[in-house]
Write an enzyme that holds these catalytic residues in place. Structure first.
Site, PDB file in Angstrom:
ATOM      1  CE  LYS A 177      -2.043  -1.426   3.725  1.00  0.00           C
ATOM      2  NZ  LYS A 177      -2.946  -1.683   4.870  1.00  0.00           N
ATOM      3  CB  THR A 211      -7.350   8.563   6.447  1.00  0.00           C
ATOM      4  OG1 THR A 211      -6.299   9.029   7.326  1.00  0.00           O
ATOM      5  CG2 THR A 211      -7.525   9.556   5.316  1.00  0.00           C
ATOM      6  N   GLY A 213      -8.882   3.965  10.038  1.00  0.00           N
ATOM      7  CA  GLY A 213      -9.487   2.700   9.648  1.00  0.00           C
ATOM      8  C   GLY A 213      -9.257   2.299   8.207  1.00  0.00           C
ATOM      9  CB  THR A 214      -7.234   3.797   5.464  1.00  0.00           C
ATOM     10  OG1 THR A 214      -7.703   5.113   5.726  1.00  0.00           O
ATOM     11  CG2 THR A 214      -7.105   3.607   3.979  1.00  0.00           C
ATOM     12  N   GLY A 215      -6.659   0.976   6.539  1.00  0.00           N
ATOM     13  CA  GLY A 215      -6.056  -0.340   6.309  1.00  0.00           C
ATOM     14  C   GLY A 215      -6.988  -1.477   6.667  1.00  0.00           C
ATOM     15  CB  CYS A 216      -9.296  -2.012   9.533  1.00  0.00           C
ATOM     16  SG  CYS A 216      -8.148  -1.712  10.885  1.00  0.00           S
TER      17      CYS A 216
END
Length: 268
Positions: A177, A211, A213-216
């Site tokens: 990412k 932003t 919580g983007t990865g979850c």
């Protein structure tokens, strides 16, 4: 799975009391994408828009009991792992994944959006040795790549080197990412590869600080796609589109970094 029931998708992660990341983000994402979300709680955090104020890890036997209760009765079509704060939990969850034929999305969570550490340094070797080999897709961000491999990514060539390093630990696919890659300015670039096939995913970078919580959310969206039977490239492409919209619609909550909007497609 019962006829007519949505595909069952399991998240193994920590709780975010503020609702923006962790188990809460995972279940919201799964509902938004049309699968039945189920959960195995690994830790409880006291967390809000300003940061993580406390972490209480659950014992391995509690994690195992939750997982077996769900997998043995309901069954799972895909699994997503998130916050696993200790080597014991990493090894426990890796062992559980080894008993499950469903594809697994491993988000090797190292730090929170606010910079709070969520993975003990002593657990890194267990992630490399036990967890990553179980992954259908591993989804590290650039900080987590450095933490796991020592590779520092400054450009797209660096993303390729990072992917090679992550694939060296055994996942079938690596999604690097690149959202924090300064060189790309107004573009958020990710790289998905299995070592032979290479897919670059590009989207506009939205000027929005909310932003959390983007990865979850991205990892859960990939798991939802896999649960519905999509191949990895299709699941990742659809998840990237979903999370890009969620980031664009992120909203202020509390005094710090607000969450992405998991329900952006449902809002008028």
């Amino acid at each position: 799975m019962n006829a007519g029931a949505p595909a069952a998708c399991l998240t193994v992660a920590g709780s975010d009391s503020g609702g923006g990341a962790g188990i809460q983000a995972d279940l919201k994402t799964m509902m938004a994408l049309g699968v039945h979300g189920m959960s195995v709680l690994t830790a409880v955090t006291a967390q809000n828009s300003l940061g993580v104020h406390g972490v209480w890890e659950l014992p391995a036997e509690a994690v195992t009991a939750q997982y077996r209760a769900v997998a043995d009765d309901i069954g799972v079509r895909a699994v997503k792992t998130g916050m696993l704060s200790s080597a014991v939990l990493v090894e426990t969850v890796a062992g559980l994944l080894a008993t499950t034929e469903a594809p697994a999305v491993v988000d090797p969570v190292g730090v929170s959006k606010h910079g709070d550490p969520l993975l003990a340094a002593s657990a890194l070797d267990a992630v490399r040795r036990e967890l990553l080999p179980r992954a259908t897709v591993a989804t590290p961000n650039l900080d987590e790549v450095t933490q796991l491999t020592g590779v520092r990514v400054l450009d797209e060539d660096g993303m390729r080197r990072a992917a090679d390093a992550i694939l060296g630990y055994g996942p079938r696919w690596a999604l690097i990412k690149g959202g924090h890659l300064a060189a790309h300015g107004n573009e958020a670039v990710d790289l998905l590869t299995d070592g032979s096939e290479e897919l670059w995913l590009r989207a506009p970078r939205h000027d929005n600080r909310h932003t959390h919580g983007t990865g979850c959310t991205l990892a859960s969206a990939i798991a939802a796609g896999l649960a519905k039977g999509l191949a990895v490239p299709e699941a990742v492409t659809a998840a990237k589109e979903y999370v890009t919209g969620a980031i664009a619609a992120g909203f202020s909550l509390g005094g710090g970094i607000g969450p992405v909007d998991h329900a952006w497609r449902q809002r008028p």
